[in-house]
Design a protein around this motif. Structure first.
Motif, mmCIF file in Angstrom:
data_model
loop_
_atom_site.group_PDB
_atom_site.id
_atom_site.type_symbol
_atom_site.label_atom_id
_atom_site.label_comp_id
_atom_site.label_asym_id
_atom_site.label_seq_id
_atom_site.Cartn_x
_atom_site.Cartn_y
_atom_site.Cartn_z
ATOM 1 N N SER A 50 34.887 -17.491 30.204
ATOM 2 C CA SER A 50 36.159 -18.342 30.418
ATOM 3 C C SER A 50 36.754 -18.060 29.040
ATOM 4 O O SER A 50 36.357 -17.671 27.934
ATOM 5 C CB SER A 50 35.810 -19.662 30.343
ATOM 6 O OG SER A 50 34.972 -20.363 29.445
ATOM 7 N N PRO A 51 38.257 -18.696 28.856
ATOM 8 C CA PRO A 51 38.757 -18.721 27.538
ATOM 9 C C PRO A 51 37.999 -19.161 26.530
ATOM 10 O O PRO A 51 38.169 -18.835 25.309
ATOM 11 C CB PRO A 51 40.121 -19.399 27.938
ATOM 12 C CG PRO A 51 40.208 -19.083 29.357
ATOM 13 C CD PRO A 51 39.049 -19.270 29.989
ATOM 14 N N ASP A 52 37.513 -20.406 26.505
ATOM 15 C CA ASP A 52 36.524 -21.126 25.706
ATOM 16 C C ASP A 52 35.292 -20.356 25.280
ATOM 17 O O ASP A 52 35.041 -20.384 23.989
ATOM 18 C CB ASP A 52 36.115 -22.657 26.249
ATOM 19 C CG ASP A 52 37.310 -23.557 26.339
ATOM 20 O OD1 ASP A 52 38.446 -23.226 25.706
ATOM 21 O OD2 ASP A 52 37.194 -24.615 27.000
ATOM 22 N N GLN A 53 34.786 -19.648 26.180
ATOM 23 C CA GLN A 53 33.688 -18.936 25.852
ATOM 24 C C GLN A 53 33.874 -17.799 24.992
ATOM 25 O O GLN A 53 33.440 -17.161 23.855
ATOM 26 C CB GLN A 53 32.938 -18.466 26.950
ATOM 27 C CG GLN A 53 32.163 -19.399 27.620
ATOM 28 C CD GLN A 53 31.696 -19.356 29.209
ATOM 29 O OE1 GLN A 53 32.184 -18.522 29.745
ATOM 30 N NE2 GLN A 53 30.629 -19.816 29.346
ATOM 31 N N ILE A 55 36.622 -17.637 22.953
ATOM 32 C CA ILE A 55 37.098 -18.034 21.482
ATOM 33 C C ILE A 55 35.411 -18.215 20.704
ATOM 34 O O ILE A 55 35.586 -17.883 19.615
ATOM 35 C CB ILE A 55 37.519 -19.234 21.387
ATOM 36 C CG1 ILE A 55 39.095 -19.230 22.033
ATOM 37 C CG2 ILE A 55 37.636 -20.110 20.282
ATOM 38 C CD1 ILE A 55 40.003 -20.482 22.310
ATOM 39 N N ALA A 56 34.625 -18.502 21.483
ATOM 40 C CA ALA A 56 33.306 -18.941 20.731
ATOM 41 C C ALA A 56 32.853 -17.253 20.573
ATOM 42 O O ALA A 56 32.162 -17.275 19.301
ATOM 43 C CB ALA A 56 32.146 -19.489 21.750
ATOM 44 N N ARG A 58 34.316 -14.844 19.802
ATOM 45 C CA ARG A 58 35.130 -14.175 18.981
ATOM 46 C C ARG A 58 34.713 -14.713 17.437
ATOM 47 O O ARG A 58 35.111 -14.092 16.530
ATOM 48 C CB ARG A 58 36.539 -14.375 19.174
ATOM 49 C CG ARG A 58 37.293 -13.546 20.073
ATOM 50 C CD ARG A 58 38.801 -13.829 20.346
ATOM 51 N NE ARG A 58 39.120 -12.781 21.412
ATOM 52 C CZ ARG A 58 39.617 -13.535 22.525
ATOM 53 N NH1 ARG A 58 39.582 -14.690 22.963
ATOM 54 N NH2 ARG A 58 39.799 -12.396 23.632
ATOM 55 N N GLN A 59 34.442 -16.007 17.456
ATOM 56 C CA GLN A 59 33.488 -16.665 16.172
ATOM 57 C C GLN A 59 32.417 -16.018 15.846
ATOM 58 O O GLN A 59 31.829 -16.689 14.894
ATOM 59 C CB GLN A 59 34.043 -18.192 16.305
ATOM 60 C CG GLN A 59 35.217 -18.541 16.461
ATOM 61 C CD GLN A 59 35.461 -20.170 16.838
ATOM 62 O OE1 GLN A 59 34.470 -20.646 17.104
ATOM 63 N NE2 GLN A 59 36.561 -20.514 16.539
ATOM 64 N N LYS A 61 29.653 -16.849 17.833
ATOM 65 C CA LYS A 61 28.692 -17.921 18.276
ATOM 66 C C LYS A 61 27.901 -17.310 19.436
ATOM 67 O O LYS A 61 28.327 -16.432 20.110
ATOM 68 C CB LYS A 61 29.483 -19.172 18.663
ATOM 69 C CG LYS A 61 30.127 -19.887 17.398
ATOM 70 C CD LYS A 61 30.869 -20.972 18.117
ATOM 71 C CE LYS A 61 31.478 -21.833 16.908
ATOM 72 N NZ LYS A 61 32.440 -22.951 17.454
ATOM 73 N N LEU A 63 26.137 -17.793 23.069
ATOM 74 C CA LEU A 63 26.435 -18.517 24.218
ATOM 75 C C LEU A 63 25.100 -18.965 24.916
ATOM 76 O O LEU A 63 24.108 -17.833 24.953
ATOM 77 C CB LEU A 63 27.624 -17.850 25.078
ATOM 78 C CG LEU A 63 28.704 -17.584 24.719
ATOM 79 C CD1 LEU A 63 29.665 -16.846 25.781
ATOM 80 C CD2 LEU A 63 29.361 -18.736 24.201
ATOM 81 N N ASP A 77 37.572 -11.780 29.085
ATOM 82 C CA ASP A 77 38.315 -12.996 29.612
ATOM 83 C C ASP A 77 39.304 -12.633 30.381
ATOM 84 O O ASP A 77 40.597 -11.712 29.931
ATOM 85 C CB ASP A 77 38.778 -13.329 28.329
ATOM 86 C CG ASP A 77 39.614 -14.748 28.383
ATOM 87 O OD1 ASP A 77 39.683 -15.185 29.612
ATOM 88 O OD2 ASP A 77 40.172 -15.307 27.232
ATOM 89 N N ASP A 105 49.933 -13.435 24.075
ATOM 90 C CA ASP A 105 49.709 -13.903 22.839
ATOM 91 C C ASP A 105 50.421 -13.409 21.689
ATOM 92 O O ASP A 105 50.439 -13.933 20.603
ATOM 93 C CB ASP A 105 47.985 -13.700 22.685
ATOM 94 C CG ASP A 105 47.307 -14.314 23.464
ATOM 95 O OD1 ASP A 105 47.712 -15.362 24.161
ATOM 96 O OD2 ASP A 105 46.136 -14.023 24.194
#
Length: 106
Positions: A50-53, A55-56, A58-59, A61, A63, A77, A105
Motif C-alpha cells: 500500500s502507499p503507507d507501507q 512510505i515505511a 522507503r524509511q 522500516k 513491515l 506500490d 509526484d
C-alpha cells in the motif's frame, strides 16, 4: 580477451555502443536509451504494498503482518518499484531501497 555476452536478462543484441551512448549524451537524450529498473529485476516476484507501507519501506522500516513465503521480492506500490525486500519470519525487511516517484509526484 574476455567478452561478456550476457548479464542477467541483458544480451549483446540489446547492448548500446559507446558511440551511440555518447551521441545520446550530447543530444541530452540518454533517457530514450534507458530501460526501466524492473527490466533487470524481472526474475524477482513482485510484492504489492500500500502507499503507507511504501512510505515505511522507503524509511527502512520493517513491515509485519504481510503474508509472503520466505525469499526475495520487489515491493511495488502500484507500478512503482519501492524496494528490494526479503521476507523472513513474517517480516518484510528492506535489502535495497529505490528513490523513484511517479510522474504525478514530480
Amino acid at each position: 580477451m574476455l567478452r561478456r555476452i550476457k548479464a542477467g536478462p541483458f544480451t549483446l543484441d540489446s547492448a548500446i555502443s559507446l558511440d551511440k551512448l555518447r551521441h545520446a549524451a550530447n543530444e541530452r537524450a540518454i533517457g530514450s536509451l534507458m530501460l526501466p529498473l524492473t527490466a533487470g529485476l524481472d526474475d524477482i516476484p513482485a510484492l504489492p504494498v500500500s502507499p503507507d507501507q511504501a512510505i515505511a519501506l522507503r524509511q527502512g522500516k520493517v513491515l509485519t503482518g504481510i503474508t509472503a513465503t520466505t525469499g526475495l521480492y520487489l515491493a511495488m506500490d502500484g507500478n512503482i518499484p519501492v524496494a528490494l525486500v526479503r521476507s523472513d519470519d513474517h517480516q518484510i525487511i528492506v535489502v535495497r531501497g529505490f528513490n523513484l516517484m511517479s510522474k504525478d509526484d514530480e
